[in-house]
Structures are given as structure tokens and as C-alpha cells.
Write an enzyme that holds these catalytic residues in place. Structure first.
Site, PDB file in Angstrom:
ATOM      1  N   GLU A  56     -16.921 -10.031 -10.740  1.00 20.23           N
ATOM      2  CA  GLU A  56     -16.497  -8.990  -9.809  1.00 20.23           C
ATOM      3  C   GLU A  56     -15.438  -9.538  -8.846  1.00 20.23           C
ATOM      4  O   GLU A  56     -15.583 -10.614  -8.268  1.00 20.23           O
ATOM      5  CB  GLU A  56     -17.724  -8.515  -9.033  1.00 20.23           C
ATOM      6  CG  GLU A  56     -17.476  -7.473  -7.970  1.00 20.23           C
ATOM      7  CD  GLU A  56     -18.766  -7.107  -7.236  1.00 20.23           C
ATOM      8  OE1 GLU A  56     -18.758  -6.088  -6.518  1.00 20.23           O
ATOM      9  OE2 GLU A  56     -19.783  -7.833  -7.383  1.00 20.23           O
ATOM     10  N   LYS A  85     -16.343   0.791  -8.981  1.00 23.31           N
ATOM     11  CA  LYS A  85     -17.779   0.582  -8.789  1.00 23.31           C
ATOM     12  C   LYS A  85     -18.417   1.845  -8.219  1.00 23.31           C
ATOM     13  O   LYS A  85     -17.866   2.493  -7.330  1.00 23.31           O
ATOM     14  CB  LYS A  85     -17.988  -0.604  -7.849  1.00 23.31           C
ATOM     15  CG  LYS A  85     -19.417  -1.069  -7.665  1.00 23.31           C
ATOM     16  CD  LYS A  85     -19.426  -2.344  -6.825  1.00 23.31           C
ATOM     17  CE  LYS A  85     -20.809  -2.931  -6.648  1.00 23.31           C
ATOM     18  NZ  LYS A  85     -20.770  -4.214  -5.901  1.00 23.31           N
ATOM     19  N   CYS A  97     -21.677  -5.124 -10.833  1.00 20.47           N
ATOM     20  CA  CYS A  97     -22.736  -5.714 -10.021  1.00 20.47           C
ATOM     21  C   CYS A  97     -23.861  -4.739  -9.679  1.00 20.47           C
ATOM     22  O   CYS A  97     -24.706  -4.433 -10.506  1.00 20.47           O
ATOM     23  CB  CYS A  97     -22.128  -6.331  -8.768  1.00 20.47           C
ATOM     24  SG  CYS A  97     -23.254  -7.525  -7.972  1.00 20.47           S
TER      25      CYS A  97
END
Length: 689
Positions: free
Chosen positions: A56, A125, A182
Site C-alpha cells: 500500500e 481504497k 489493506c
């Protein structure tokens, strides 16, 4: 240089080489981050990777706090993306890199998908952690709800932007992947769940994920669970050393899972860049989805996500070259090759059999268990299962009636082992010589052997001669069960059922309860070894069990030849190790014979390579070349698909033991008794050199 036969390429068999990358990180030096990314991309290219997943924000850096809001940092990130895009034109792998990107007055924590000089798409994300040590909502906007036709312009290219993207190679079937970031897979319903339901076979996670005590286990658990529940491969890459340690630390954990199983993992806390690689079996994943109707039901209940996703196509240009196989293939797919898993599986398998037989014995209101004891592996294992049944019921073991029934080829050693085992276990043993009855029947049939060689008979040892002995033994057992209120315990195993290596009807194919029918020959050996190792019985029993394990497998139906050599089962039908390998990949995964041959060759070509299960004798460790594998596989296909299904269609009850599959028509396997093997044999002949 001669062109490699396509058989030797992983891409001919639905395998995709993926990598989880751990570059050396920095605290906001985007140019250095780009250089580290490019270096690993080149390394992955040399290793034949198809897909590389980076951590990430690896191009921007994760732990830079409010620097994420600085224009200079944004410009440096875009320049880093441009550098990676330019370098990607000369490398094969698709690159999934992390970057913080401004768009429409917000900043998004993104995965940028790059291939051969082109930005294929950008995935923001969805779930931004804002608890304990995390403050991502201070800097970033969630990508939730951003879908087509949204685009983003970055590094001079316009690319699709949103959480509704999956990526698919136009020229390599099964190379279909999805990306999340994540925290996304810490959510109750991760975005990758919808990506998988939309068709992605490989799900990827670009993660920073600072390390704390026990967190690596949590990540491992989440990756394994997601790959199992979403029926996919899952590639996870966490940030490593180089990120800021102002308040946090980083371990660089990289893992690759497939259907709940760990294929590869990186070193943690290393200070050198690393790629952990594995060949994921994307075709196997697709096959698993076909078998699992719940997966399709979930897609339907979720509104058919494939209708909502944009599928981004790209040309991967696979060379179909021989790049080896970066994947461990177990020689014995029914047998774990690590001590702890082997112990656990043997414990479960043995107890499944014991509980299955116990229930049937009690339900039948029988007084005795009746079993033919030959001194071979299968009857030995069935007998010790029966002994444990009596122990659990609190009944004396002499309620087991064990019969040795010598025929024309019964060896003294095996008969002695049978008697020694029955005495050691304390069962009620007896002997019935079937030769007089066999001679009478052969004479009645006008068979050339007649009443025996000593009476002028001819040594014609044909199928009638063999099956008559097997049939007489079974006939005696059933009549003994009638006479003594008993239940006949079957001893034949899964491997014999697969090959049809049993006598149909009035023969060893029939019993009141087939306790071994779910256990392959290769596992039975380990179950007996496990009983010895875990002191299930006394030392006298263990001694004879070890002797039986060292005896060559033989049906003992045909007398030894002039050279004294006994009838060998494996010389006739092939090594059980190979047959069980073929069986597993046929019934559990439905793979083409050419692919089974490919996997078998990598598993068995070198006896010195890879792990052998604990306790497997060194003297028994074999290797097989491709020609041998192909030859035995051809025979397996004929026996399994053509000549033996009618026997399986009428098998007695017995417990399913292995997740690898069973052959009961009431369970895992349904097939026509009059089927053909044509398509399977043609695939083998056409695609295996």
C-alpha cells in the site's frame, strides 16, 4: 534452439505466476520508491512472473502523515508513477503499485494497475481505518460508491477509476484479478468478495499494516479465510523496513494463499528487497466454483456483481515457455507431508472409520463382526478398526470373528501374519481352507485346472481361477455372518474401487459395511503407522503391524512362477502412489489428464526433491519419468472410466473419510456404468509429449 513443447508451460495448464513484493521503503522519497519498484519488477520479469503486488502506497510512502496533503508530494508521486509506467514497457508482469492520488478535490489511497507501458485502471481504497493508531480519514476519501464511467488522469494517461474494476487478460484464460487495499479485507464483507463473485480468480491486497505482536497471525488468518470463502487465490503484500518508525514498525509480510492453503510466504523483518513467488492454479479455482453451488447462489443474492463491474481487458502475450513450476506438489495428495498435519489427519481418519462401523454395528443389532483376514494391508486395517469399535462399546474383542482362508497362492508369511495379528488383538480367529471347495467348483465348471495339478489339471490361471477364490471367501463370510448373527466388514479400499481391482457381487466388492471404501491405499499405510506411533494397541500388535507394512502388496490368487516370484498387484495395475495421485486430481478437481500428467511429473520426477511424509521409508522412495507416468495414466483412465464404474454403482455403505473425495454413487461420484474414456485418452495423447 528447439521450441518448448506447450505441455511444459504452466500457462498451458491454467497456472498463473504471482508475486508479493517487499521493496525497500522510504519516508516520502518517491523517486527512490520508484527505483525500488522498478528493480523488483525487473527481478519478477526474470523469474517469469505474471502479476506482482506491491505494498500500500509504496510509491508515495504510507507513514508520512500530513505530508499526504502537500502538493509537492502529489507531484513527486505522479512522477514516480510515470517512471514505473515507462519501465513497465520492457517487463512482462502486470504491476499493482500503491499511490496517493488527488482527484476532484479529494485524495485517494489507490492501487494503480500497470501493464506494458499502460495504466489499466486505478482502484481507490474503500474502508479507511480511523481508530487506535490509524487516522486515514484525516487525509483520504473513501472510494465507496465510485464506479463507472469514472476515470482519472495520471502520468499523462486517462484510466478507469473506481471500486468496480476487475482485470482480465485477453490472451490467457483464467488470468483474472481484483485489487483491494489493506483495511478492505478487515471489513465484514471485503470488496474482494464482490470481485470474486464478479469473476476474479486472483484477489490482491496492497497493504501497509504496521506490525504488532500477533498481527502476522491475524493477517495470515484473514488471507486464508478470504481465499477459502471467496474461492480464489489471495496475494497479500505488507510494507517492510524503510517506512517511518516514529510511532510504528513494519515487518514486510508477504503471503500467497489458494483455497485456504498457504502456498508461499516471505521472510519478515528483512532488510533486503524480496519477491515471494508461487504459481496459483486459477483453473483449479474455477473448477472449484463450478462444484460449489453456494458460490453461485451468493452471487445471485448479491445482485450478480458481474453486472456492476467493469472488466478491463489487456494483452498479456504469454510465450508458453518452460519456466518450471513454482509450486509444491504433494506426491501423496491424500496424505499430508508435515508431521503435525499427518498426525491430525490420521487421528480424524481412523476415528471416522471407527465411528462409522460402530454406528452400523449397533444399528444392525448384530452380535459379531465377521472379517476375512489375509495378512495384507486392507484387512489388517479393517481389523484394527473393528477392534477399536469393540473397545469403545465395552465388548470383548472375541466378538470379532476373524477368518483366514488360504487358497492356491496364499503365502506362509501373510498367513502367519494374519494369525499373529488375530492372536495379538485377542479376536476369535479361525481358518477355512477354500481349496477343496475351489477344486470342486472348478471341476464342476469343466475348468482346465480341474481338481488340481496333482490330479492332472492344467495350470490355467485365468480370471475364473482368480475370481472363484475371491467369491468363495466372500460367500463363506456371509454364510458365517448368517450363522453367527454377524455383520460382514468389507476390507476393500478407495484405490481398489477406483481401479475396479475387486471381484464384483459375490466377491470382495460386497460386504455389509465397507469401512475402508473411503480410504486410499497410500493413506491406509500411514494410518497403520499412526496406530503404531500413537500406541493405539500393545507392543505385540505393533510388531506384527510393522511386519505387514513391509510385505509386498499381492492378491495371492495365482501361485508363484518358476522363478518363485509372487503375483504383484502393482506390476499389473501400476504403482498405487501414482494411481492415487491420478484419482485425487480426477475426482476432486476434474482436471484434464494432460494437466494431471504435468503435475505428476513435477511431483515424481526427482525422488530427492521436496518433502516425503514423515515415516515414509527411504528404501521405498521412487521416481517416475514422464513416459512412465503417461503409460500408467492411460491405463488408469481406461480402468476408471470404462471398466469399473459398474462396480462402484453398487457398492455397499461406508463412510466418506477424505475431503479428496469418495466414490459412492450416493456421495461424491456419479457416473454412467457404460461410459467411455475417449475424450480423456485423446487429451492425454494430444497434449503430452
Amino acid at each position: 534452439m528447439a521450441k518448448t513443447h506447450p505441455f511444459h508451460s504452466i500457462h498451458s495448464h491454467g497456472l498463473i505466476r504471482v508475486g508479493a513484493c517487499t521493496p525497500l521503503a522510504s519516508v516520502g522519497d518517491c523517486a527512490a520508491n520508484a527505483a525500488a519498484t522498478i528493480a523488483l519488477a525487473k527481478q519478477g520479469h526474470k523469474a517469469g512472473a505474471d502479476l506482482l503486488v506491491f505494498p500500500e502506497l509504496n510509491l508515495t510512502s504510507y507513514a508520512i502523515d500530513d505530508l499526504h496533503l502537500q502538493t509537492a508530494q502529489h507531484h513527486a508521486t505522479e512522477a514516480a508513477i510515470g517512471a514505473v509506467v515507462a519501465a513497465s514497457a520492457k517487463v512482462k508482469p502486470v504491476l499493482l503499485v500503491g499511490a496517493a492520488l488527488p482527484r476532484n478535490g479529494r485524495i485517494y489511497n489507490c492501487c494503480v494497475v500497470i501493464a506494458r507501458g499502460r495504466i489499466l485502471g486505478v482502484v481507490p481504497k474503500t474502508f479507511l481505518p480511523n481508530y487506535r493508531e490509524y487516522y486515514e480519514k484525516r487525509w483520504f476519501a473513501s472510494g465507496a460508491g465510485i464506479t463507472g464511467p469514472c476515470h482519472i488522469t495520471v502520468a499523462g494517461q486517462s484510466a478507469p477509476f473506481g471500486t468496480d474494476l476487475i482485470f482480465a487478460a485477453s490472451d490467457l484464460e483464467h488470468f483474472i484479478f481484483h485489487a483491494e487495499i489493506c483495511e478492505d479485507y478487515w471489513a465484514p464483507i471485503p470488496p474482494s468478495t464482490y470481485g470474486a463473485l464478479a469473476g476474479a480468480l486472483i484477489c490482491c491486497n496492497l497493504s501497509a499494516s504496521n506490525v504488532t505482536i500477533g498481527k502476522s497471525r491475524e493477517r495470515m488468518m484473514l488471507s486464508a479465510a478470504q481465499s477459502a470463502r471467496a474461492i480464489c487465490a489471495y496475494v497479500y503484500s505488507a510494507a517492510g523496513p524503510g517506512e517511518s518508525t516514529t510511532d510504528l514498525a513494519w515487518d514486510g509480510q508477504g503471503t500467497i494463499h489458494e483455497l485456504g492453503e498457504l502456498l508461499a510466504e516471505s521472510h519478515r523483518f528483512g532488510h533486503d528487497p524480496e519477491i515471494v513467488l508461487a504459481d496459483v492454479d486459477a483453473e483449479r479455482i474455477e473448477q472449484e466454483r463450478m462444484r460449489n453451488g453456494t458460490f453461485n447462489d451468493a452471487a445471485r443474492l448479491a445482485g450478480d456483481p458481474e453486472k456492476d463491474f467493469r472488466r478491463i481487458s489487456f494483452d498479456h502475450k504469454p510465450a508458453f515457455a518452460d519456466i518450471g513450476l513454482t509450486r509444491t506438489i504433494r506426491r501423496f495428495p491424500f496424505v499430508p507431508n508435515t508431521p503435525e498435519k499427518l498426525d491430525a489427519d490420521c487421528y480424524e481418519a481412523f476415528n471416522i472409520q471407527v465411528e462409522g462401523l460402530l454406528k452400523r454395528f449397533v444399528a444392525a443389532r448384530a452380535e459379531r463382526l465377521v472379517i476375512g483376514v489375509s495378512g495384507g494391508l486392507d484387512s489388517t486395517h479393517a481389523l484394527i478398526v473393528a477392534a477399536k469399535v469393540m473397545d469403545r462399546l465395552g465388548r470383548p474383542r472375541d466378538h470379532i470373528l476373524g477368518f483366514t482362508m488360504p487358497g492356491f497362492a496364499t503365502g506362509e508369511d501373510t498367513k502367519a501374519n494374519a494369525w499373529t495379528l488375530m492372536r495379538a488383538l485377542g479376536v476369535a480367529g479361525d481358518e477355512i481352507d477354500i481349496r477343496p471347495a475351489a477344486r470342486q467348483m472348478l471341476d464342476d465348471l469343466g475348468h482346465p485346472f480341474g481338481r488340481g495339478l496333482e490330479d492332472g489339471g492344467q495350470p490355467q490361471y485365468d480370471v475364473t481361477f482368480e475370481n472363484l477364490q475371491a467369491g468363495l471367501r466372500t460367500d463363506y463370510l456371509f454364510r458365517l455372518a448368517n450363522q453367527r448373527s454377524g455383520l460382514v466388514v468389507g476390507t476393500g479400499d478407495l484405490s481398489e474401487l477406483a481401479l475396479g481391482w475387486c471381484t464384483y457381487g459375490v466377491g470382495d466388492q460386497m460386504s455389509h459395511y465397507a469401512v475402508n471404501a473411503g480410504v486410499p491405499k497410500t493413506l491406509i499405510q500411514f494410518l497403520i503407522r499412526w496406530c503404531v506411533a500413537t500406541d493405539q494397541f500393545d507392543r505385540d500388535t505393533d510388531t506384527v503391524l510393522e511386519a505387514i507394512l513391509n510385505t509386498e502388496i499381492s492378491p495371492e490368487l495365482v501361485p508363484p512362477g518358476a522363478d518363485g516370484a509372487i503375483q504383484s498387484t502393482e506390476d499389473r495395475i501400476g504403482p498405487y502412489a501414482l494411481n492415487d495421485f491420478f484419482l485425487h486430481y480426477t475426482i476432486r478437481h476434474g482436471l484434464a489428464p494432460s494437466k494431471i500428467a504435468f503435475l505428476a511429473w513435477h511431483a515424481w520426477a526427482d525422488a530427492q526433491a521436496g518433502r516425503w511424509p514423515m515415516g515414509f521409508p527411504k528404501s521405498a522412495r521412487r521416481e517416475y519419468d514422464l513416459a512412465t507416468i503417461k503409460s500408467w495414466l492411460e491405463k488408469f483412465l481406461m480402468r476408471f472410466f470404462v471398466t469399473s464404474q459398474f462396480k462402484r454403482s453398487a457398492i455397499p455403505n461406508g463412510p466418506k473419510v477424505s475431503a479428496g473425495g469418495a466414490l459412492s454413487p450416493r456421495g461424491d461420484w456419479r457416473a454412467p456404468s457404460d461410459g467411455t474414456a475417449t475424450v480423456f485418452l485423446e487429451d492425454l495423447a494430444r497434449n503430452v509429449p
